[in-house]
Motif scaffolding. Structure first.
Motif, short mmCIF file in Angstrom:
data_model
loop_
_atom_site.label_atom_id
_atom_site.label_comp_id
_atom_site.label_asym_id
_atom_site.label_seq_id
_atom_site.Cartn_x
_atom_site.Cartn_y
_atom_site.Cartn_z
N TYR A 1 64.89 13.31 -14.74
CA TYR A 1 65.38 12.89 -13.42
C TYR A 1 65.20 11.38 -13.22
N GLU A 2 64.05 10.86 -13.61
CA GLU A 2 63.79 9.44 -13.41
C GLU A 2 64.55 8.57 -14.42
N SER A 3 65.09 9.19 -15.47
CA SER A 3 65.95 8.49 -16.42
C SER A 3 67.43 8.62 -16.04
N ARG A 4 67.67 9.17 -14.84
CA ARG A 4 69.02 9.35 -14.30
C ARG A 4 69.86 10.30 -15.14
N LYS A 5 69.20 11.27 -15.73
CA LYS A 5 69.90 12.34 -16.43
C LYS A 5 70.15 13.49 -15.46
N VAL A 6 71.10 14.36 -15.80
CA VAL A 6 71.36 15.54 -14.98
C VAL A 6 70.20 16.52 -15.09
N VAL A 7 69.74 17.02 -13.95
CA VAL A 7 68.74 18.10 -13.89
C VAL A 7 69.40 19.25 -13.14
N SER A 8 69.44 20.43 -13.77
CA SER A 8 70.21 21.53 -13.22
C SER A 8 69.52 22.86 -13.46
N ALA A 9 69.80 23.83 -12.58
CA ALA A 9 69.19 25.16 -12.71
C ALA A 9 70.00 26.15 -11.89
N VAL A 10 69.93 27.43 -12.29
CA VAL A 10 70.68 28.47 -11.57
C VAL A 10 69.78 29.67 -11.28
N CYS A 11 70.01 30.30 -10.15
CA CYS A 11 69.36 31.54 -9.71
C CYS A 11 67.85 31.37 -9.58
N HIS A 12 67.04 31.99 -10.44
CA HIS A 12 65.59 31.76 -10.43
C HIS A 12 65.20 30.52 -11.23
N GLN B 1 57.37 20.48 -16.21
CA GLN B 1 57.40 19.56 -15.06
C GLN B 1 57.50 18.11 -15.52
N SER B 2 56.78 17.77 -16.58
CA SER B 2 56.85 16.41 -17.13
C SER B 2 58.24 16.10 -17.65
N LEU B 3 58.84 17.09 -18.30
CA LEU B 3 60.18 16.92 -18.86
C LEU B 3 61.21 16.72 -17.76
N ILE B 4 61.12 17.52 -16.70
CA ILE B 4 62.06 17.38 -15.59
C ILE B 4 61.91 16.01 -14.94
N ARG B 5 60.66 15.59 -14.71
CA ARG B 5 60.44 14.26 -14.13
C ARG B 5 61.04 13.18 -15.02
N GLU B 6 60.83 13.30 -16.32
CA GLU B 6 61.37 12.32 -17.27
C GLU B 6 62.89 12.26 -17.20
N VAL C 1 60.23 23.62 -8.33
CA VAL C 1 59.49 23.61 -7.06
C VAL C 1 58.21 22.79 -7.10
N ASN C 2 57.52 22.75 -8.23
CA ASN C 2 56.24 22.04 -8.30
C ASN C 2 56.33 20.68 -8.98
N VAL C 3 57.54 20.24 -9.30
CA VAL C 3 57.70 18.95 -9.98
C VAL C 3 57.47 17.81 -9.00
N LYS C 4 56.55 16.92 -9.37
CA LYS C 4 56.33 15.70 -8.59
C LYS C 4 56.85 14.50 -9.37
N LEU C 5 57.47 13.58 -8.65
CA LEU C 5 57.95 12.34 -9.25
C LEU C 5 56.78 11.37 -9.43
N GLU D 1 67.97 11.16 -25.67
CA GLU D 1 68.88 11.83 -26.60
C GLU D 1 69.88 12.75 -25.88
N PHE D 2 69.62 13.04 -24.60
CA PHE D 2 70.37 14.09 -23.92
C PHE D 2 71.09 13.58 -22.67
N SER D 3 72.18 14.28 -22.33
CA SER D 3 72.89 13.99 -21.09
C SER D 3 72.25 14.68 -19.90
N GLY D 4 71.56 15.79 -20.16
CA GLY D 4 70.94 16.52 -19.06
C GLY D 4 70.15 17.71 -19.54
N ILE D 5 69.54 18.40 -18.55
CA ILE D 5 68.71 19.58 -18.82
C ILE D 5 69.13 20.67 -17.84
N PHE D 6 69.17 21.91 -18.32
CA PHE D 6 69.62 23.04 -17.50
C PHE D 6 68.66 24.22 -17.68
#
Length: 232
Positions: A126-137, A119-124, A143-147, A96-101
């Motif tokens: 990233y592996e769906s070729r969506k944008v994964v993004s974050a700023v500062c902290h 972590q599951s959401l980020i993996r999902e 850091v702990n996300v495994k593919l 449903e989404f273009s990316g996550i921030f």
């Protein structure tokens, strides 16, 4: 009429800095500036681990009292963080989404860094070729996300996030469960930073340039511009 694309923003639910017993949470300009860049083009959904009201770090209100965008957002858009979706309700919905921030603030160091749903959401995403993004902290959430192949997401990726020197400058080193720069390096990331403290730095990496990280609060508006450029 065609439906606008959606983008997911994630805020921390951590309200207290454990070592000090003082309020913490997510950091106002790191939500406002990317949000305002993307809102004309995307329907933004905001989520947090606990859902409901996500705690806004009061210090970030104080330091942005001369930031007109932040002050206007405080007055007009408090529903954005007071009525967040529960993060678990987004699992399986990356299509449903273009990316996550991930918005920064000290909060993510305590909850999102170890949140298995996140972590599951980020993996999902990233592996769906969506944008994964974050700023500062916010990159603490990475850091702990495994593919699916068992490797760390950030391994061999060029990334940034708040530097250890910046944490030390703000005198929070002893209050953190880990240091973000050091932990990214420990996970095999190729960490990059601006030349000086609190200089602007945004890094585009990952498959198809879909992993986008920003170093600090001054990088928040620039990461918004970068997200738009990558997706539009």
């Amino acid at each position: 009429m065609s439906q606008r694309p959606k983008f997911l923003f994630v805020l921390s639910s951590q309200a207290i800095l454990p070592s000090r017993g003082t309020p913490t949470g997510w950091y106002l300009p790191e939500l406002v500036h990317p949000y305002n860049k993307l809102a004309p083009h995307f329907d933004i959904v905001v989520a947090s681990p606990a859902g409901g009201e996500a705690p806004l770090d009061p210090y970030s209100i104080e330091v942005t009292k001369d930031d007109l965008e932040c002050q206007a957002f405080l007055r007009e858009n408090d529903n954005v963080w007071k009525r967040t979706e529960k993060l678990s309700s987004l699992l399986g919905r990356s299509a449903e989404f273009s990316g996550i921030f991930y918005v920064g603030g000290h909060g993510p160091m305590f909850d999102l860094a170890t949140d298995f749903v996140s972590q599951s959401l980020i993996r999902e995403f990233y592996e769906s070729r969506k944008v994964v993004s974050a700023v500062c902290h916010g990159p603490a959430a990475l850091v702990n996300v495994k593919l699916s192949d068992g490797t760390y997401l950030v391994s061999n990726q060029v990334v940034t996030g708040l530097s250890d020197a910046e944490e030390e400058f703000m005198q929070f080193t002893k209050d953190m469960p880990f240091l973000l720069e050091s932990e990214l390096r420990n996970r095999g990331a190729q960490y990059e930073s601006a030349d000086g403290l609190f200089g602007v730095k945004v890094v585009v990496s990952g498959k198809g340039g879909k992993l986008i990280t920003g170093q600090n609060p001054p990088s928040a508006a620039v990461i918004g511009d970068t997200l738009l450029r990558v997706m539009m």
